[in-house]
Design a protein around this motif. Structure first.
Motif, mmCIF file in Angstrom:
data_model
loop_
_atom_site.group_PDB
_atom_site.id
_atom_site.type_symbol
_atom_site.label_atom_id
_atom_site.label_comp_id
_atom_site.label_asym_id
_atom_site.label_seq_id
_atom_site.Cartn_x
_atom_site.Cartn_y
_atom_site.Cartn_z
ATOM 1 N N LEU A 90 37.662 45.351 39.806
ATOM 2 C CA LEU A 90 39.106 45.586 39.727
ATOM 3 C C LEU A 90 39.743 44.677 38.671
ATOM 4 N N THR A 91 39.243 43.466 38.541
ATOM 5 C CA THR A 91 39.749 42.556 37.510
ATOM 6 C C THR A 91 39.463 43.112 36.117
ATOM 7 N N ILE A 92 38.273 43.656 35.926
ATOM 8 C CA ILE A 92 37.924 44.274 34.642
ATOM 9 C C ILE A 92 38.836 45.469 34.366
ATOM 10 N N VAL A 99 45.688 39.713 42.441
ATOM 11 C CA VAL A 99 46.405 38.526 42.927
ATOM 12 C C VAL A 99 46.264 38.393 44.440
ATOM 13 N N LEU A 100 46.424 39.503 45.157
ATOM 14 C CA LEU A 100 46.273 39.443 46.614
ATOM 15 C C LEU A 100 44.830 39.126 47.007
ATOM 16 N N GLY A 101 43.869 39.617 46.222
ATOM 17 C CA GLY A 101 42.468 39.271 46.465
ATOM 18 C C GLY A 101 42.220 37.792 46.261
ATOM 19 N N LEU A 102 42.827 37.220 45.230
ATOM 20 C CA LEU A 102 42.706 35.776 44.998
ATOM 21 C C LEU A 102 43.348 34.970 46.125
ATOM 22 N N ALA A 156 43.212 44.078 50.234
ATOM 23 C CA ALA A 156 44.189 44.513 49.236
ATOM 24 C C ALA A 156 43.511 45.000 47.959
ATOM 25 N N VAL A 157 42.329 44.499 47.675
ATOM 26 C CA VAL A 157 41.593 44.941 46.485
ATOM 27 C C VAL A 157 41.277 46.428 46.608
#
Length: 171
Positions: free
Chosen positions: A56-58, A116-119, A125-126
């Motif tokens: 998801l970050t990618i 952000v919610l995953g962090l 949330a991811v």
């Protein structure tokens, strides 16, 4: 004290308009994005939360690329132009680049929210963010219905987007 005539300064050019796009390009990119988002949802549901988060970050970085560089300069757009478009006939019409570029920004907002919610430790949330983005990408890829483009047009009609700078009173 007399002043010497100054050389005329070049006026700041208006922001260059991005070239029009073959509408099949954003659909091609949406299809790739939909598949990758579905992988994120699957990974999230099967407990591979780190892999889901990384993918998801990618995807968020790819949305950022499309939002800031333009949909036509997105890696999927370049892939479409170099590999797919030469094998297809010419498009029946072109579309403005602004709505698909805005849609990339909407995708960026959704995916960054998931990141952000995953962090923050909210790993579900991811998958939720990926599922929301998947719906939009799927609609674009399969039905040629771009939710972000529709939002762009709605905001244009409301006068929220597309306005130039407001003149300052007394200047």
């Amino acid at each position: 004290m007399p002043s010497s005539p100054a050389e005329p300064r070049p006026q700041p050019s208006a922001r260059r308009a991005r070239p029009d796009l073959d509408p099949r390009g954003p659909r091609f990119g949406a299809a790739i994005t939909a598949v990758l988002l579905l992988v994120v949802v699957f990974l999230s549901l099967t407990g591979a939360s780190v892999a889901a988060f990384v993918l998801l970050t990618i995807l968020a970085a790819l949305f950022a690329w499309g939002a800031f560089a333009g949909a036509g300069r997105h890696p999927y757009g370049v892939l479409f132009k170099t590999v797919m478009r030469p094998r297809l006939g010419p498009p029946t019409a072109l579309e403005k680049a602004a709505p698909p570029t805005f849609a990339q920004g909407v995708g960026l907002l959704v995916t960054v929210t998931g990141v952000v919610l995953g962090l923050a430790g909210l790993t579900p949330a991811v998958g939720v963010a990926a599922a929301v983005a998947f719906v939009a990408a799927f609609l674009n890829a399969v039905f040629d219905y771009c939710l972000g483009c529709q939002l762009y047009l709605l905001l244009m009609r409301a006068g929220i987007l597309g306005r130039g700078p407001t003149p300052v009173a007394g200047s």
